[in-house]
Enzyme design. Sequence first.
Site, PDB file in Angstrom:
ATOM      1  CB  CYS A 125      -5.062  -8.740  -9.935  1.00 22.66           C
ATOM      2  SG  CYS A 125      -4.209  -7.654  -8.978  1.00 22.66           S
TER       3      CYS A 125
ATOM      4  CD  GLU B 205      -4.030 -10.813  -6.687  1.00 25.58           C
ATOM      5  OE1 GLU B 205      -5.218 -11.124  -6.509  1.00 25.58           O
ATOM      6  OE2 GLU B 205      -3.711  -9.859  -6.256  1.00 25.58           O
TER       7      GLU B 205
ATOM      8  CB  SER C 236      -0.668   8.415  -3.219  1.00 23.22           C
ATOM      9  OG  SER C 236      -1.489   8.883  -4.218  1.00 23.22           O
TER      10      SER C 236
ATOM     11  CD  GLU D 105      -2.971  -1.286   2.314  1.00 18.77           C
ATOM     12  OE1 GLU D 105      -3.979  -1.712   2.215  1.00 18.77           O
ATOM     13  OE2 GLU D 105      -2.637  -0.475   3.380  1.00 18.77           O
ATOM     14  CG  ASN D 106       2.027   5.279  -1.787  1.00 20.52           C
ATOM     15  OD1 ASN D 106       1.714   6.320  -1.947  1.00 20.52           O
ATOM     16  ND2 ASN D 106       3.385   5.039  -2.097  1.00 20.52           N
TER      17      ASN D 106
ATOM     18  CB  CYS E 267      -2.951  -6.042  -6.328  1.00 18.85           C
ATOM     19  SG  CYS E 267      -4.452  -4.810  -6.536  1.00 18.85           S
TER      20      CYS E 267
END
Length: 137
Positions: free
Chosen positions: A93, A58, A50, A47-48, A56
Site C-alpha cells: 500500500c 488503501e 484465495s 478479502e478473498n 487492502c
Amino acid sequence: MDEATKNELVEAAREAAKQAYAPYSDFHVGAALLFADGEIVGGCNVENASYGLALCAETVAVAKAMGAGRRGGLVAVAVTGPGAEPITPCGRCRQVLNELAALGGTDPLVLCVGPDAVEEMRLSQLLPAAFGPASLD
C-alpha cells in the site's frame, strides 16, 4: 492541515472500516484519502478465499480515486484497523500510495489511527527511497 480536517479524515477511515469484507481475518481496515480540493475518497479491505487476491483498504481507495480520474493532488491519508495500536499501511500500500502521490509531486501526511491515538508521518518516512514513475525516466 487543521484539526477539523484531520478529524474528518480519521472519521472517514473509521466509517470505511465498517464496510470491510473480512470474513477470514476479522481484521477490518478503513482508509481515507484527502485531495487538495477537499474531496475525501474512502476504501475498505476486501478479502478473498484465495488469500493472495485480497485487497487492502488503501489500494481500494486509490483504485476508486484513479477510476474517477484523479491523478495527483493527494494531501493526506488516514488508515485505521482493529487492535490497541495505530496501524500503518503495509509495504504494498505504501507503494500504491506513492504512485498516486508522485503523479502530483506530493508527500502526503499519513495518519495512522488507533482507538486512542493517531500517529502522523509523511509517506516519504514510511517509504524512503521509493521506486516510482520518476525511476523509469
